[in-house]
Design a protein around this motif. Structure first.
Motif, PDB file in Angstrom:
ATOM      1  N   LEU A 174       0.907  -1.157   0.024  1.00 26.98           N
ATOM      2  CA  LEU A 174       0.195  -0.048   0.084  1.00 26.98           C
ATOM      3  C   LEU A 174       0.913   1.237   0.078  1.00 26.98           C
ATOM      4  O   LEU A 174       0.513   2.266   0.793  1.00 26.98           O
ATOM      5  CB  LEU A 174      -0.912   0.121   1.206  1.00 26.98           C
ATOM      6  N   ASP A 175       2.060   1.204  -0.813  1.00 21.80           N
ATOM      7  CA  ASP A 175       2.847   2.392  -0.807  1.00 21.80           C
ATOM      8  C   ASP A 175       3.573   2.517  -2.273  1.00 21.80           C
ATOM      9  O   ASP A 175       4.649   2.298  -2.281  1.00 21.80           O
ATOM     10  CB  ASP A 175       3.939   2.407   0.483  1.00 21.80           C
ATOM     11  N   GLU A 176       2.795   2.987  -3.159  1.00 22.89           N
ATOM     12  CA  GLU A 176       3.437   2.901  -4.479  1.00 22.89           C
ATOM     13  C   GLU A 176       4.423   4.159  -4.510  1.00 22.89           C
ATOM     14  O   GLU A 176       5.508   3.818  -5.336  1.00 22.89           O
ATOM     15  CB  GLU A 176       2.074   3.234  -5.494  1.00 22.89           C
ATOM     16  N   GLU A 177       4.455   5.132  -3.895  1.00 19.45           N
ATOM     17  CA  GLU A 177       5.357   6.082  -4.061  1.00 19.45           C
ATOM     18  C   GLU A 177       6.664   5.880  -3.538  1.00 19.45           C
ATOM     19  O   GLU A 177       7.695   5.905  -4.087  1.00 19.45           O
ATOM     20  CB  GLU A 177       5.055   7.462  -3.106  1.00 19.45           C
ATOM     21  N   SER A 178       6.612   4.930  -2.349  1.00 17.11           N
ATOM     22  CA  SER A 178       8.181   4.579  -1.946  1.00 17.11           C
ATOM     23  C   SER A 178       8.463   3.363  -2.721  1.00 17.11           C
ATOM     24  O   SER A 178       9.554   3.385  -2.922  1.00 17.11           O
ATOM     25  CB  SER A 178       7.898   3.695  -0.440  1.00 17.11           C
ATOM     26  N   THR A 179       7.587   2.520  -3.381  1.00  9.68           N
ATOM     27  CA  THR A 179       8.067   1.515  -4.045  1.00  9.68           C
ATOM     28  C   THR A 179       8.762   2.169  -5.595  1.00  9.68           C
ATOM     29  O   THR A 179       9.729   1.658  -5.657  1.00  9.68           O
ATOM     30  CB  THR A 179       6.872   0.601  -4.654  1.00  9.68           C
ATOM     31  N   ALA A 180       8.122   2.829  -5.776  1.00  8.78           N
ATOM     32  CA  ALA A 180       8.636   3.748  -7.244  1.00  8.78           C
ATOM     33  C   ALA A 180      10.117   4.270  -7.043  1.00  8.78           C
ATOM     34  O   ALA A 180      10.894   4.092  -7.632  1.00  8.78           O
ATOM     35  CB  ALA A 180       7.664   4.793  -7.703  1.00  8.78           C
ATOM     36  N   ALA A 221      12.032   3.303  -4.588  1.00 10.03           N
ATOM     37  CA  ALA A 221      13.303   2.465  -4.182  1.00 10.03           C
ATOM     38  C   ALA A 221      13.680   1.619  -5.687  1.00 10.03           C
ATOM     39  O   ALA A 221      14.638   1.292  -5.397  1.00 10.03           O
ATOM     40  CB  ALA A 221      12.401   1.257  -3.280  1.00 10.03           C
ATOM     41  N   PHE A 222      12.708   1.709  -6.521  1.00  7.91           N
ATOM     42  CA  PHE A 222      13.073   0.864  -7.792  1.00  7.91           C
ATOM     43  C   PHE A 222      13.518   1.808  -8.841  1.00  7.91           C
ATOM     44  O   PHE A 222      13.414   1.419 -10.136  1.00  7.91           O
ATOM     45  CB  PHE A 222      11.902   0.136  -8.280  1.00  7.91           C
ATOM     46  N   ARG A 223      13.788   3.044  -8.673  1.00  8.60           N
ATOM     47  CA  ARG A 223      14.141   4.010  -9.559  1.00  8.60           C
ATOM     48  C   ARG A 223      15.276   3.386 -10.459  1.00  8.60           C
ATOM     49  O   ARG A 223      16.489   2.862  -9.952  1.00  8.60           O
ATOM     50  CB  ARG A 223      14.639   5.440  -8.973  1.00  8.60           C
ATOM     51  N   GLY A 224      15.064   3.850 -11.701  1.00  5.07           N
ATOM     52  CA  GLY A 224      16.359   3.136 -12.901  1.00  5.07           C
ATOM     53  C   GLY A 224      16.135   1.405 -12.894  1.00  5.07           C
ATOM     54  O   GLY A 224      17.055   1.082 -13.468  1.00  5.07           O
ATOM     55  N   GLY A 225      15.132   1.019 -12.423  1.00  2.00           N
ATOM     56  CA  GLY A 225      15.238  -0.491 -12.692  1.00  2.00           C
ATOM     57  C   GLY A 225      15.840  -1.364 -11.741  1.00  2.00           C
ATOM     58  O   GLY A 225      15.640  -2.717 -12.010  1.00  2.00           O
ATOM     59  N   TRP A 226      16.691  -0.688 -10.789  1.00  4.05           N
ATOM     60  CA  TRP A 226      17.037  -1.548  -9.655  1.00  4.05           C
ATOM     61  C   TRP A 226      16.622  -1.115  -8.312  1.00  4.05           C
ATOM     62  O   TRP A 226      16.286   0.080  -7.960  1.00  4.05           O
ATOM     63  CB  TRP A 226      18.555  -1.412  -9.690  1.00  4.05           C
ATOM     64  N   PHE A 227      16.620  -1.983  -7.258  1.00  8.61           N
ATOM     65  CA  PHE A 227      16.430  -1.615  -5.781  1.00  8.61           C
ATOM     66  C   PHE A 227      17.624  -0.785  -5.348  1.00  8.61           C
ATOM     67  O   PHE A 227      18.756  -1.503  -5.313  1.00  8.61           O
ATOM     68  CB  PHE A 227      16.151  -2.856  -5.083  1.00  8.61           C
ATOM     69  N   HIS A 228      17.208   0.225  -4.824  1.00  7.07           N
ATOM     70  CA  HIS A 228      18.399   1.039  -4.141  1.00  7.07           C
ATOM     71  C   HIS A 228      18.563   0.569  -2.603  1.00  7.07           C
ATOM     72  O   HIS A 228      17.377   0.958  -2.094  1.00  7.07           O
ATOM     73  CB  HIS A 228      17.948   2.677  -4.396  1.00  7.07           C
ATOM     74  N   SER A 229      19.570   0.273  -2.105  1.00  9.83           N
ATOM     75  CA  SER A 229      19.577  -0.260  -0.845  1.00  9.83           C
ATOM     76  C   SER A 229      19.788   0.752   0.255  1.00  9.83           C
ATOM     77  O   SER A 229      19.540   0.712   1.459  1.00  9.83           O
ATOM     78  CB  SER A 229      20.822  -1.312  -0.761  1.00  9.83           C
ATOM     79  N   GLY A 230      20.261   1.925  -0.364  1.00  7.92           N
ATOM     80  CA  GLY A 230      21.089   2.922   0.602  1.00  7.92           C
ATOM     81  C   GLY A 230      22.013   2.784   1.383  1.00  7.92           C
ATOM     82  O   GLY A 230      22.602   3.286   2.421  1.00  7.92           O
ATOM     83  N   ASP A 231      22.773   1.426   1.026  1.00  6.50           N
ATOM     84  CA  ASP A 231      24.146   1.301   1.500  1.00  6.50           C
ATOM     85  C   ASP A 231      25.143   1.637   0.728  1.00  6.50           C
ATOM     86  O   ASP A 231      25.052   1.797  -0.722  1.00  6.50           O
ATOM     87  CB  ASP A 231      24.075  -0.473   1.568  1.00  6.50           C
ATOM     88  N   LEU A 232      26.190   2.378   1.179  1.00 11.14           N
ATOM     89  CA  LEU A 232      27.351   2.612   0.639  1.00 11.14           C
ATOM     90  C   LEU A 232      28.556   1.628   0.374  1.00 11.14           C
ATOM     91  O   LEU A 232      28.952   1.128   1.577  1.00 11.14           O
ATOM     92  CB  LEU A 232      27.803   4.004   0.898  1.00 11.14           C
TER      93      LEU A 232
END
Length: 531
Positions: A387-393, A395-406
């Motif tokens: 139930l969170d399309e905005e956060s899903t979009a 997180a998956f920007r560019g077609g990959w899941f962005h971990s937030g880890d460096l």
């Protein structure tokens, strides 16, 4: 002619198979009970039918609030067998946090462990969506029924099929810790859970002789999918409601434990328990959740543990990458070997590759120095946030899941985590990895655990500050620890302050909660830019 004879993937098939093939083999034990795989399968069927009798249908959410007890393990099969979606709730949350999860998930049934009904009632007060409350306690409070009564209420019907019609249907929704906002509901699918479980079997090297000790909470990423993995191979689950050094070592010796999963801080607790001693038989520890220090890895090997180092997030079903140990590392000095084993590694066999990219999604040079964000995709990345399309979009920007880890990429293709993006200390424009500083501190003989956070600094904006737990019987000084760090890494990265504390704030899985330390340090100051 194009004939299609495949079937949708689901972990349900694991118990369907094991309950037949290993019907008389011990499936699970705790201090009070022993269940065979035949009994495990029968109990899952009975629970699923009873849940259906309470109105649980396709896609309905069923919440469980329990420690690592047999009923919690059964839930991982019974709820999806009934067509429902399992919502396993962290037992250490506050009533307010639990209420948000119950309300957001829309759970209609709540099953709580003994001693948790009062907290559950406080969390669920006035929720119209919640129509059935079940407890494992023998004397249920008002408004609750016993687990036995639930089973007895189930209709007399044929067994339900150990299958699904759509492998991409949700099997569970696991809520994140919510340290920077409201918790997000991470959707696991039957397909992803099936594949991740098989990856766990392969990389942790489980067999039908595995005796797996539940030191990792089942409510955390469904126990890194090990609930399904050990069942798939016909191993034995040893349920452990409380994670204490004494209880762990007793189980290791009395139950013949061969495998366990744990975050590095839990591993440290095991290694330093009063009952700790070199192992008499092989035991494989699969560790993830935070970067283990080379010091911890070396200590594990000296005690006789073999190590599987994994990396992942809730959004990747738990483990996604593994540090594959190369035979060429065997001849290296212990410190160098441990350093290589502390890297997060490469994608697991069931997963896709791991990339480290810049802000434009371009891969950083594989030089072991240039930092970028770790991104992932494939079968073992979540279906999205519930139930969170905005956060899903996002997180998956560019077609990959962005971990937030460096992290950095090494020339051999192995990824090494340097920090969470929110934890990096930016001092005078220089990025300082708190993980690097922590590992330098952990290499001191008197340091048991360490946590480093950024604190306000009038000149540099912020600077690193360290909090450490000393080993029993030692009393390291601040000056000694700072000098030690400066011998390991650049002087500007070393903390000016090192505080020796009795304990560090941690999650239920043993991960240190740096945000708790950071918030105290920034109270009364301007908000930290990177959060």
């Amino acid at each position: 002619m194009n004939l299609v004879c495949d079937t949708p993937l689901t972990p349900l098939s694991f118990l369907g198979r094991s309950s037949t093939v290993w019907a008389e083999k011990t499936a699970m034990v705790d201090d009070e009970r022993t269940l065979t795989y035949g009994e495990f399968g029968a109990l899952a069927q009975a629970t699923a039918k009873a849940l259906r009798g309470k109105g649980v249908g396709d896609g309905d959410r069923v919440a469980y609030l329990m420690p690592n007890v047999p009923e919690m393990l059964v839930a991982h099969f019974a709820v999806p067998l009934a067509g429902g979606v399992l919502v396993a709730i962290n037992t250490r949350l506050s009533a307010q946090e639990m209420r948000y999860i119950l309300e957001h998930s829309g759970a209609g049934v709540l099953v709580a462990g003994e001693g948790l009904t009062q907290l559950a009632d406080e969390a669920a007060a006035g929720l119209d969506s919640l129509h059935t409350r079940v407890t494992t306690a023998q004397e249920p409070p008002a408004g609750w029924i016993t687990y036995e009564a639930l089973l007895e209420s189930g209709p007399a019907a044929a067994d339900l099929p150990w299958s699904v019609d759509d492998e991409r249907k949700p099997i569970s929704v696991n809520y994140t810790s919510g340290t920077t906002g409201r918790p997000k509901g991470v959707i696991f699918t039957h397909r992803g859970a099936y594949l991740n479980a098989l990856g766990e079997v392969l990389h942790s090297q489980h067999t039908t002789d595995s005796v797996y000790l539940w030191t990792l909470p089942m409510f955390h990423c469904n126990g890194w999918c090990t609930t399904w993995a050990v069942t798939a191979i016909g191993g034995t689950h040893v349920c452990l409601p409380e994670v204490r050094g004494e209880a762990i070592w007793r189980a290791i010796r009395e139950r013949g434990v061969t495998h366990l999963n744990a975050a590095p801080t839990v591993v440290t607790m095991i290694l330093n328990a009063e009952e700790a001693a070199p192992l008499d038989a092989p035991l494989r520890i699969t560790t993830a959740g935070a970067p283990p220090s080379p010091t911890t890895i070396a200590a594990m090997e000296r005690m006789g543990f073999s190590i599987v180092h994994l990396y992942g997030l809730t959004e990747t079903y738990g483990p996604y990458a593994v540090c594959e140990v190369q035979s060429s590392w065997n001849g290296l000095p212990g410190v160098e070997r441990a350093r290589l084993m502390a890297r997060q590694g490469v994608g697991m066999i069931q997963a896709d590759t791991v990339r480290v990219v810049d802000e434009d999604m371009v891969d950083v040079p594989a030089d072991g120095q240039t930092m970028g964000e770790i991104v992932m995709r494939g079968n073992c990345v979540m279906a999205g946030y519930y139930l969170d399309e905005e956060s899903t979009a996002k997180a998956f920007r560019g077609g990959w899941f962005h971990s937030g880890d460096l992290g950095v990429m090494h020339a051999d293709g192995y990824v090494e985590l340097r920090d969470r993006a929110k934890d990096v200390v930016i001092s005078g424009g220089e990025n300082i990895s708190t993980v690097e500083v922590e590992q330098a501190l952990m290499s001191h003989a008197d340091v048991l655990e360490a946590a480093v956070v950024g604190v306000p600094d009038e000149r540099w904006g912020e600077r690193p500050k360290a909090f450490v737990i000393a080993r029993r019987g030692t009393a390291p000084t601040e000056a000694d620890l700072i000098a030690h760090v400066r011998q390991q890494i650049a002087h500007y990265k070393a903390p000016r302050e090192v505080v020796v504390v009795d304990e560090l704030p941690k999650t239920s899985t043993g991960k240190i909660q740096k945000f708790v330390l950071r918030e105290k340090e920034w109270a009364g100051h301007a908000t930290r830019v990177q959060g």
